[in-house]
Motif scaffolding. Structure first.
Motif, mmCIF file in Angstrom:
data_model
loop_
_atom_site.group_PDB
_atom_site.id
_atom_site.type_symbol
_atom_site.label_atom_id
_atom_site.label_comp_id
_atom_site.label_asym_id
_atom_site.label_seq_id
_atom_site.Cartn_x
_atom_site.Cartn_y
_atom_site.Cartn_z
ATOM 1 N N LEU A 1 58.208 25.436 42.882
ATOM 2 C CA LEU A 1 58.138 24.971 44.747
ATOM 3 C C LEU A 1 59.885 25.670 44.879
ATOM 4 C CD1 LEU A 1 57.059 22.233 45.589
ATOM 5 C CD2 LEU A 1 55.819 23.253 45.451
ATOM 6 N N SER A 2 59.947 26.681 46.317
ATOM 7 C CA SER A 2 61.371 27.028 46.953
ATOM 8 C C SER A 2 61.719 25.658 47.998
ATOM 9 C CB SER A 2 60.625 27.416 47.759
ATOM 10 O OG SER A 2 59.974 28.165 48.856
ATOM 11 N N PRO A 3 63.007 25.760 47.855
ATOM 12 C CA PRO A 3 63.394 24.359 48.927
ATOM 13 C C PRO A 3 62.824 24.153 50.506
ATOM 14 C CG PRO A 3 64.739 25.785 48.288
ATOM 15 C CD PRO A 3 63.913 26.838 47.418
ATOM 16 N N GLU A 4 62.549 25.722 51.162
ATOM 17 C CA GLU A 4 61.175 25.955 52.089
ATOM 18 C C GLU A 4 60.293 24.864 51.934
ATOM 19 O OE1 GLU A 4 60.069 28.625 55.877
ATOM 20 O OE2 GLU A 4 61.274 29.662 53.638
ATOM 21 N N LYS A 5 59.146 25.501 50.816
ATOM 22 C CA LYS A 5 58.138 25.046 50.554
ATOM 23 C C LYS A 5 57.813 23.758 50.177
ATOM 24 C CE LYS A 5 54.866 27.335 48.232
ATOM 25 N NZ LYS A 5 53.811 28.048 47.485
ATOM 26 N N PHE A 6 59.305 23.258 49.731
ATOM 27 C CA PHE A 6 59.286 21.305 49.111
ATOM 28 C C PHE A 6 60.106 20.367 50.748
ATOM 29 C CE2 PHE A 6 62.333 18.135 48.286
ATOM 30 C CZ PHE A 6 60.982 17.225 47.076
ATOM 31 N N GLY A 7 60.303 21.113 51.489
ATOM 32 C CA GLY A 7 60.709 20.705 52.454
ATOM 33 C C GLY A 7 59.139 20.282 53.482
ATOM 34 N N LEU A 8 58.378 21.253 53.136
ATOM 35 C CA LEU A 8 57.228 21.748 53.605
ATOM 36 C C LEU A 8 56.061 19.733 53.275
ATOM 37 C CD1 LEU A 8 54.898 22.610 55.922
ATOM 38 C CD2 LEU A 8 53.807 23.630 54.134
ATOM 39 N N VAL A 9 56.426 20.170 52.175
ATOM 40 C CA VAL A 9 54.916 19.080 51.348
ATOM 41 C C VAL A 9 56.320 17.499 51.267
ATOM 42 C CG1 VAL A 9 54.566 17.929 49.330
ATOM 43 C CG2 VAL A 9 55.207 20.650 49.107
ATOM 44 N N ALA A 10 57.101 17.802 51.672
ATOM 45 C CA ALA A 10 57.995 15.868 51.847
ATOM 46 C C ALA A 10 57.502 16.214 53.903
ATOM 47 C CB ALA A 10 59.607 16.452 51.655
ATOM 48 N N GLY A 11 57.628 16.965 54.271
ATOM 49 C CA GLY A 11 56.920 16.720 55.775
ATOM 50 C C GLY A 11 56.115 16.121 55.958
ATOM 51 N N SER A 12 55.058 16.818 55.319
ATOM 52 C CA SER A 12 53.912 16.682 55.095
ATOM 53 C C SER A 12 53.130 15.083 55.177
ATOM 54 C CB SER A 12 53.128 17.285 54.319
ATOM 55 O OG SER A 12 52.823 16.269 53.015
ATOM 56 N N PHE A 13 53.978 14.321 54.510
ATOM 57 C CA PHE A 13 53.641 12.536 54.894
ATOM 58 C C PHE A 13 53.547 12.428 56.130
ATOM 59 C CE2 PHE A 13 55.652 8.806 55.044
ATOM 60 C CZ PHE A 13 54.777 7.964 53.533
ATOM 61 N N PHE A 14 54.050 13.365 57.151
ATOM 62 C CA PHE A 14 54.202 12.546 58.473
ATOM 63 C C PHE A 14 53.395 13.006 59.329
ATOM 64 C CE2 PHE A 14 58.141 11.242 56.857
ATOM 65 C CZ PHE A 14 58.704 10.037 57.125
ATOM 66 N N TRP A 15 52.741 14.243 58.646
ATOM 67 C CA TRP A 15 51.628 14.991 59.872
ATOM 68 C C TRP A 15 50.508 14.015 59.842
ATOM 69 C CZ3 TRP A 15 50.565 19.711 56.112
ATOM 70 C CH2 TRP A 15 51.655 20.559 56.424
ATOM 71 N N LEU A 16 49.616 13.139 59.562
ATOM 72 C CA LEU A 16 48.900 11.732 59.940
ATOM 73 C C LEU A 16 49.311 10.481 60.729
ATOM 74 C CD1 LEU A 16 45.525 12.905 57.817
ATOM 75 C CD2 LEU A 16 46.331 13.386 60.396
ATOM 76 N N PHE A 17 50.245 10.654 59.897
ATOM 77 C CA PHE A 17 51.369 9.355 60.392
ATOM 78 C C PHE A 17 51.232 9.026 61.767
ATOM 79 C CE2 PHE A 17 55.743 6.903 60.430
ATOM 80 C CZ PHE A 17 55.737 6.126 59.481
#
Length: 429
Positions: free
Chosen positions: A46-62
């Motif tokens: 994972l690139s930094p940008e892709k990891f940031g996307l995965v990490a932020g996805s926790f809050f998509w339906l939050f």
């Protein structure tokens, strides 16, 4: 305002202890991804940008689940809602442990975020059924310290578990911990009755319900939302990027980075509890809520923002930067404690659960955007030095200061309570 004679201190603090345990698990689940970021990104490429996307996805339906369950908490016992959350969190750890791709991990984090989103507002709503208004600061602060203690444990233990047994083992351990809490809650968790007894005392008019359109356009309410958004923004960075900042930006090893992260988290506990206690003492001595809550939140957030700026401007040694970052991150957490109490002052008890949920939902968007913004900065400026990380922290500073200045101008809880209730309508039978 004096405490209700129906206040049951022993039961109230027992519920506080159990809900503090739930908050601990909640934040273990949140922070684990950031603490295993280095081996995880290497294995899954994972690139930094892709990891940031995965990490932020926790809050998509939050946010969506937070609002939906918040409204349900107005109608259904919080005891059963919280039990369902604990069990679902435990079950969702196994697919994360087995994830083999960025997409698989992203789907797991999105679903887990939806399951964990309502935890804080429903916990606060549950506690407010046990504590009267002027006793609410401290128990919510203690719940928040459960979150802080969860991150502290994570910083100390997760790097060690990762080194010994691999990053996937952490998720299996979290599942087991979630099951244990659910059993305890099923045995000892109870529903408070204080709110019901206070809602419509004999001889007084029934509880009013306010139009949500008017609540959500009130300047005081919007100011609380803005303060919450900036506090969650800083939390999102802490959960996702601070361990990596320590390891790649400041040059610590994985275990050392975990210990430094534990220091950052441990600093938040005395700061948050101390300021919450100070606010409660001020209220007990007759100080207005505007001074005891609003001014204190704003002062803490502005100071934290200035410390973030100093982090970039001062050429200090790595350990000195850890100490500076620890204090910068600790001060804005006061919003997590006092914001629900401010909202509860302005609306009837019958709408408190939904409004705290709406606040959490909107504020938590900050935690969704922050990892992505930081990832983009690292992608642009390089993630192997401290400069790009510290540039991301200055974005937090700007948001904290702007929200605080807006709140000092517009956040007047007493005034909004009078204005909103002037337009209230009688609750339907």
């Amino acid at each position: 305002m004096t405490a209700s004679p129906d206040f049951q201190a022993r039961s109230a603090w027992t519920m506080t202890l159990l809900l503090t345990g739930l908050a601990l698990i909640n934040f273990l689940d949140k922070i684990v991804l950031g603490l295993v970021a280095v081996p995880l990104t290497a294995e899954l490429h994972l690139s930094p940008e892709k990891f940031g996307l995965v990490a932020g996805s926790f809050f998509w339906l939050f946010s969506i689940s937070t609002v939906l369950v918040g409204f349900l908490s107005n109608r259904f016992p919080t005891r059963w809602l919280l039990l369902a959350m604990g069990l679902s969190w435990a079950a969702l750890q196994l697919p994360q442990a087995m994830a083999t791709s960025a997409l698989g991990l992203l789907v797991c984090r999105v679903i887990l975020g939806a399951a964990e989103g309502p935890a804080f507002p429903v916990s606060v709503h549950a506690l407010y059924k046990w504590f009267p208004n002027r006793k609410r600061n401290l128990p919510v602060a203690i719940i928040n310290q459960g979150a802080a203690f969860g991150m502290l444990l994570a910083g100390l233990l997760i790097p060690v578990v990762t080194r010994q047994w691999g990053w996937r083992t952490n998720f299996m351990l979290l599942g087991a911990i979630g099951v244990m809490w659910s059993v305890l809650w099923a045995c000892f968790g109870r529903e408070g009755t204080l709110g019901k007894q206070q809602a419509a005392p004999l001889g007084q008019t029934p509880t009013k319900r306010l139009p949500y359109r008017r609540i959500l356009t009130d300047r005081s309410v919007l100011s609380v939302f803005a303060l919450g958004f900036t506090a969650y923004w800083t939390l999102g960075l802490s959960l996702t990027w601070i361990p990596t900042y320590f390891e790649k930006g400041l040059g610590f090893t994985g275990v050392e980075a975990g210990r430094c992260f534990a220091v950052v988290v441990a600093t938040a506990t005395p700061v948050n509890v101390g300021l919450s206690w100070l606010s409660q003492r001020m209220l007990a001595h007759g100080v207005s809520t505007r001074r005891a809550r609003v001014h204190l939140i704003c002062l803490s957030a502005v100071t934290g923002g200035l410390l973030y700026v100093a982090l970039m401007l001062l050429h200090w040694l790595p350990l000195q930067k850890v100490a500076l970052l620890a204090m910068a991150g600790a001060l804005p957490t006061l919003s997590f404690t006092l914001a629900p109490a401010l909202l509860a002052e302005m609306v009837p008890d019958s709408q408190r659960g939904s409004l705290v949920a709406i606040h959490t939902a909107l504020a938590s968007l900050g935690a969704a955007f922050a990892p992505i913004v930081m990832g983009r900065l690292l992608q642009t400026y390089g993630g192997d030095s401290s400069h790009a990380y510290e540039l991301g922290f200055t974005v937090s500073a700007a948001l904290l200061i702007a929200a605080s200045l807006a709140a000092l101008l517009w956040l007047h809880p007493d005034r909004s309570h009078k204005t909103l209730n002037h337009f209230g309508t009688q609750a339907p039978a």
